[in-house]
Write an enzyme that holds these catalytic residues in place. Structure first.
Site, PDB file in Angstrom:
ATOM      1  CG  ASP A   7      29.611 -25.884  48.239  1.00  0.00           C
ATOM      2  OD1 ASP A   7      29.938 -24.697  48.236  1.00  0.00           O
ATOM      3  OD2 ASP A   7      28.473 -26.280  48.588  1.00  0.00           O
ATOM      4  CG  LEU A   8      31.498 -23.980  54.110  1.00  0.00           C
ATOM      5  CD1 LEU A   8      32.477 -24.806  54.937  1.00  0.00           C
ATOM      6  CD2 LEU A   8      31.680 -22.496  54.451  1.00  0.00           C
ATOM      7  CG  ASP A   9      27.515 -22.309  53.053  1.00  0.00           C
ATOM      8  OD1 ASP A   9      27.548 -22.238  54.289  1.00  0.00           O
ATOM      9  OD2 ASP A   9      28.005 -21.436  52.304  1.00  0.00           O
ATOM     10  CB  THR A  15      25.864 -23.228  56.827  1.00  0.00           C
ATOM     11  OG1 THR A  15      26.587 -23.876  55.784  1.00  0.00           O
ATOM     12  CG2 THR A  15      26.725 -23.076  58.051  1.00  0.00           C
ATOM     13  CE  LYS A  43      20.043 -25.842  49.404  1.00  0.00           C
ATOM     14  NZ  LYS A  43      19.647 -27.252  49.545  1.00  0.00           N
ATOM     15  CB  SER A 112      32.836 -21.872  49.693  1.00  0.00           C
ATOM     16  OG  SER A 112      31.783 -21.117  50.240  1.00  0.00           O
ATOM     17  CB  ALA A 113      29.738 -18.464  46.519  1.00  0.00           C
ATOM     18  CE  LYS A 143      30.715 -22.856  44.192  1.00  0.00           C
ATOM     19  NZ  LYS A 143      30.456 -23.619  45.411  1.00  0.00           N
ATOM     20  CD  GLU A 167      28.963 -27.032  44.601  1.00  0.00           C
ATOM     21  OE1 GLU A 167      27.843 -27.082  45.119  1.00  0.00           O
ATOM     22  OE2 GLU A 167      29.661 -26.023  44.627  1.00  0.00           O
ATOM     23  CG  ASP A 168      24.907 -28.073  48.703  1.00  0.00           C
ATOM     24  OD1 ASP A 168      25.795 -27.355  48.199  1.00  0.00           O
ATOM     25  OD2 ASP A 168      24.012 -27.626  49.437  1.00  0.00           O
TER      26      ASP A 168
HETATM   27  C1  G6P Z   1      27.255 -20.273  49.353  1.00  0.00           C
HETATM   28  C2  G6P Z   1      25.849 -20.649  49.773  1.00  0.00           C
HETATM   29  C3  G6P Z   1      24.864 -19.540  49.424  1.00  0.00           C
HETATM   30  C4  G6P Z   1      25.364 -18.212  50.003  1.00  0.00           C
HETATM   31  C5  G6P Z   1      26.738 -17.894  49.418  1.00  0.00           C
HETATM   32  C6  G6P Z   1      27.306 -16.588  49.980  1.00  0.00           C
HETATM   33  O1  G6P Z   1      27.368 -20.374  47.992  1.00  0.00           O
HETATM   34  O2  G6P Z   1      25.441 -21.838  49.120  1.00  0.00           O
HETATM   35  O3  G6P Z   1      23.612 -19.876  49.970  1.00  0.00           O
HETATM   36  O4  G6P Z   1      24.466 -17.169  49.684  1.00  0.00           O
HETATM   37  O5  G6P Z   1      27.619 -18.946  49.767  1.00  0.00           O
HETATM   38  O6  G6P Z   1      27.526 -16.739  51.351  1.00  0.00           O
HETATM   39  P1  G6P Z   1      27.866 -15.574  52.365  1.00  0.00           P
HETATM   40  O7  G6P Z   1      28.202 -16.318  53.634  1.00  0.00           O
HETATM   41  O8  G6P Z   1      29.015 -14.819  51.797  1.00  0.00           O
HETATM   42  O9  G6P Z   1      26.654 -14.742  52.468  1.00  0.00           O
HETATM   43 MG    MG Z   2      26.618 -25.557  48.851  1.00  0.00          MG
END
Ligand code: G6P
Ligand code: MG
Length: 217
Positions: A7-9, A15, A43, A112-113, A143, A167-168
């Site tokens: 996952d990224l964030d 972030t 999240k 990542s989403a 997710k 994942e977090d």
């Molecule tokens: C991740 C983060 C969410 C965020 C989503 C969409 O899943 O955990 O907090 O809302 O991405 O991110 P974006 O950058 O497309 O708004």
């Molecule tokens: Mg995350």
């Protein structure tokens, strides 16, 4: 050998705090005070689904046009917040693990989403570690739907049960479990109780465990 999907964030980069600030600001426009506990549920969830959840919690309705305006404002604010971000915001332990994957040729995908994922990886000089990227621009479902991770496995030409997901978010762990993958939770043990392994930080994963996770003998 297993493949790793990150996952990224909140896993690779810090972030998650910027998403929270930007959502909290949006909430004030409809008199809603987003709490940290509620933020945990955002999240891993897409931008549109996050706004829908906040509106539900605020018991407020909104038409599509009004939603579009808020979604644009949220992203503009978020992009402003991450503008100054640099490599110091790569989370502890990340570079060690990514170097391990490069050295040992462990296949790596992003899962990542976020629609800003490419931009962030590029900004932080992390793109070179990824064989494949699945982000919010490729997905139909948020997710805990497993789509994000199943697509990652497919693009890496591997089976879902050969993947390890980092994942977090509770929604992310649920998604990876639904995809029959091994799960590593990074963060709050209570939130991530369903994960196979849980760590405060990726820094706590030593090289022996990395070898075990990657099934390198
Ligand atoms: C991740 C983060 C969410 C965020 C989503 C969409 O899943 O955990 O907090 O809302 O991405 O991110 P974006 O950058 O497309 O708004
Ligand atoms: Mg995350």
């Amino acid at each position: 050998m297993k493949a790793f999907i990150f996952d990224l964030d909140g896993v690779l980069v810090d972030t998650a705090k910027y998403h929270y600030i930007a959502w909290k600001t949006i909430g004030t426009s409809f008199n809603f005070n987003l709490t940290e506990t509620q933020n945990e549920r955002l999240k891993g969830i897409s931008r549109t689904d996050s706004l829908d959840l906040m509106l539900e919690w605020a018991e407020t309705g909104m038409n599509l046009e009004e939603k579009k305006v808020l979604l644009r404002q949220k992203n503009e604010h978020y992009l402003e917040l991450i503008q100054e971000m640099d490599r110091t915001e790569i989370l502890p332990g990340v570079l060690t693990i990514l170097d391990f994957t490069k050295k040992n040729k462990v296949p790596v995908s992003l899962g990542s989403a976020s629609k800003n994922a490419q931009l962030i990886l590029k900004k932080l000089g992390l793109l070179c570690y990824f064989d494949n990227i699945v982000d919010g621009t490729h997905l139909t479902h948020s997710k805990p739907n497993p789509e994000v991770f199943l697509l990652g496995a497919k693009n890496l030409n591997t089976h879902a049960n050969q993947c390890v997901v980092f994942e977090d978010a509770a929604a992310g762990i649920a998604a990876a479990k639904a995809a029959q993958m091994v799960t590593v939770g990074v963060g709050d043990a209570k939130e991530l109780a369903a994960a196979d392994y849980i760590f405060d930080s990726l820094e706590s994963i030593d090289s022996n465990l990395l070898q075990t996770l990657a099934a390198i003998s």
